[in-house]
Enzyme design. Structure first.
Site, PDB file in Angstrom:
ATOM      1  N   ASP A  96       0.867   7.482   5.180  1.00  0.00           N
ATOM      2  CA  ASP A  96      -0.455   8.081   4.995  1.00  0.00           C
ATOM      3  C   ASP A  96      -0.756   9.013   6.153  1.00  0.00           C
ATOM      4  OD1 ASP A  96      -0.808   6.687   2.683  1.00  0.00           O
ATOM      5  OD2 ASP A  96      -2.630   5.639   3.294  1.00  0.00           O
ATOM      6  N   ARG A 112       2.173  10.005  -6.020  1.00  0.00           N
ATOM      7  CA  ARG A 112       1.794  10.405  -4.662  1.00  0.00           C
ATOM      8  C   ARG A 112       2.985  10.837  -3.814  1.00  0.00           C
ATOM      9  NH1 ARG A 112      -2.971   6.103  -2.799  1.00  0.00           N
ATOM     10  NH2 ARG A 112      -4.250   6.314  -4.681  1.00  0.00           N
ATOM     11  N   ASP A 157       0.872  -1.169   0.000  1.00  0.00           N
ATOM     12  CA  ASP A 157       0.000   0.000   0.000  1.00  0.00           C
ATOM     13  C   ASP A 157       0.918   1.231   0.000  1.00  0.00           C
ATOM     14  OD1 ASP A 157      -2.231   1.577  -0.015  1.00  0.00           O
ATOM     15  OD2 ASP A 157      -2.966   0.985   1.950  1.00  0.00           O
TER      16      ASP A 157
END
Length: 442
Positions: free
Chosen positions: A265, A320, A261
């Site tokens: 985050d 990202r 993943d």
């Protein structure tokens, strides 16, 4: 990591020499304790260090001190995953310093140790083969239930929850975690420094035939998650896929069996975060700030997600770095090094207010500067004084000229004030590449 050829045009060579000499001296990891006329060198205690005033959003308000106030009894050194989790749990939210020695493997027993009785991956592939199951409905049934149960066991095993008022610091140049997911959730005042994180592998990704036209494997587990937490400083850490890059992963149903993943985050109303002098390397979906466009998420995230990213090295990434929704993000003095797998660096998402200034980008000839920015939603941003391959480049103008279907608007509507040091962007590759990451702490 590729060797950079960077010429610092416009900067006096004496200034550059002094800056680099000062950087080397500042990283000797020694301080002088003066007694009378005698100066004695002694190692610095990284666990007692706090975030400097004015150093990014994490310095706002009460600042970020982590566990620096811990008494001797609340300082521990750990070498195992069980010992690390026990140290986190001890003493609740009282200040604590946890020193990590060596590499700690959260999944040392292997994926098979999490498998629920009866789970059979071969049978899973047979049951949900698109030729049998199709693409119109999500998977369900016995093997999916067993996969979910197996995933739940791994979730419990590899996640570690960090309490408030905690400092976690690596000892030496080779400390860190492999296969772990650090959860900084709904707490305040956390410091994480000098650690290498090798991304956890999801042992049990879920097949979703409805994700896109031809389905996708979806995975869990970020190396670190800042979830609803405030005043968090991540400094001189290294995030990488290590021995398991995406290129090593198999393909099933014509799609990569994705077991990674994110690397970091920052979600669910998290606020006042500074990420400085880190390395983010060799990964696909790297940093997500704000995880959804939904109304429910907007109600939590709007007015929050204040994040500073400075003096980080982003290398060998796909996308990202970061992707932003809602956040008031200041990104400056970072070095972005792209390769042929590059997608974009900054993802401009819903109601984001990104300021991207004084950064350096090293792009191969095959990658256009127009790709640095990616528009997901209408949101103005500030992008000034950025250099691409040593040349001052208006990233918004280049993007709009080459990708007119995704025209971006200039002007984030705010001016960052919490910056302790801004280096000339042409000097950033030389400074950041030599000082960012675990084992290079100042």
């Amino acid at each position: 990591m590729r060797t950079q050829k960077w010429h610092e045009h416009g900067t006096d060579w004496r200034t550059v020499a002094v800056r680099r000499t000062a950087a080397l001296i500042g990283c000797t990891a020694l301080v002088l304790a003066v007694t009378g006329t005698t100066a004695e060198a002694r190692p610095r205690d990284l666990g007692r260090q706090t975030l400097a005033a004015g150093d990014g959003w994490a310095s706002d308000g009460t600042g970020t001190t982590g566990g620096s106030a811990a008494g001797a009894a609340q300082v521990s050194t750990v070498t195992t995953w069980a010992g690390f989790k026990a140290a986190l749990a001890a003493g609740g939210s009282a200040p604590k310093i946890i020193k990590v020695r060596g590499t700690i493997d959260a999944n040392a027993s292997g994926c098979d140790s999490f498998a629920a009785p009866g789970y059979d991956f071969g049978q899973y592939l047979a049951d949900y083969d698109p030729a049998v199951w199709g693409y119109d409905q999500v998977v369900s049934g016995e093997q999916e239930d067993l996969r979910a149960a197996s995933a739940a066991d791994q979730d419990t095993a590899i996640k570690a929850y960090v309490p408030a008022n905690t400092t976690i610091v690596g000892i030496g140049a080779n400390a860190g975690f492999k296969g772990a997911s650090l959860q900084i959730k709904d707490v305040d005042n956390v410091i994480v420094r000098n650690l290498t994180f090798e991304s956890p592998l999801d042992c049990f990704p879920q097949w979703d035939p409805t994700d896109g036209d031809t389905g996708n494997w979806n995975s869990e587990y970020d190396s670190a998650v800042v979830y609803g937490a405030t005043h968090v400083w991540l400094d001189h850490d290294t995030f990488t896929d290590g021995d398991h890059p995406d290129s090593s992963l198999p393909v099933y149903y014509g799609r990569i069996y994705e077991q990674h993943d994110g690397e970091l985050d920052i979600v669910k109303g998290a606020d006042y975060v500074t990420a400085s002098w880190n390395v983010f390397a060799d990964h696909d979906k790297t940093i997500l700030i704000g995880n959804s466009d939904s109304a429910a998420t907007a109600a939590v995230d709007r007015g929050h997600l204040k994040v500073t990213l400075h003096h980080n090295l982003f290398t060998g990434l796909v996308e990202r770095a970061p992707r932003v929704r809602f956040g008031q993000v200041d990104s400056y003095n970072n070095h972005f090094v792209a390769d042929s797998s590059y997608g974009y660096s900054y993802g401009i998402g819903m109601e984001s207010r990104l300021v991207a200034e004084h950064n350096a980008f090293t792009l191969p000839d095959s990658v256009s500067a127009a790709l640095v920015l990616k528009k997901w939603k209408e949101a103005p941003l500030t992008a000034a004084d950025n250099y691409v391959n040593g040349v001052l480049t208006d990233l918004i103008a280049v993007h709009n000229a080459q990708i007119p279907a995704e025209t971006l608007q200039s002007g984030a509507g705010w001016t960052p004030l919490l910056r302790t040091r801004v280096d000339p962007p042409r000097a950033v590759p030389g400074i950041v590449d030599h000082r960012a990451g675990a084992g290079r702490i100042c």
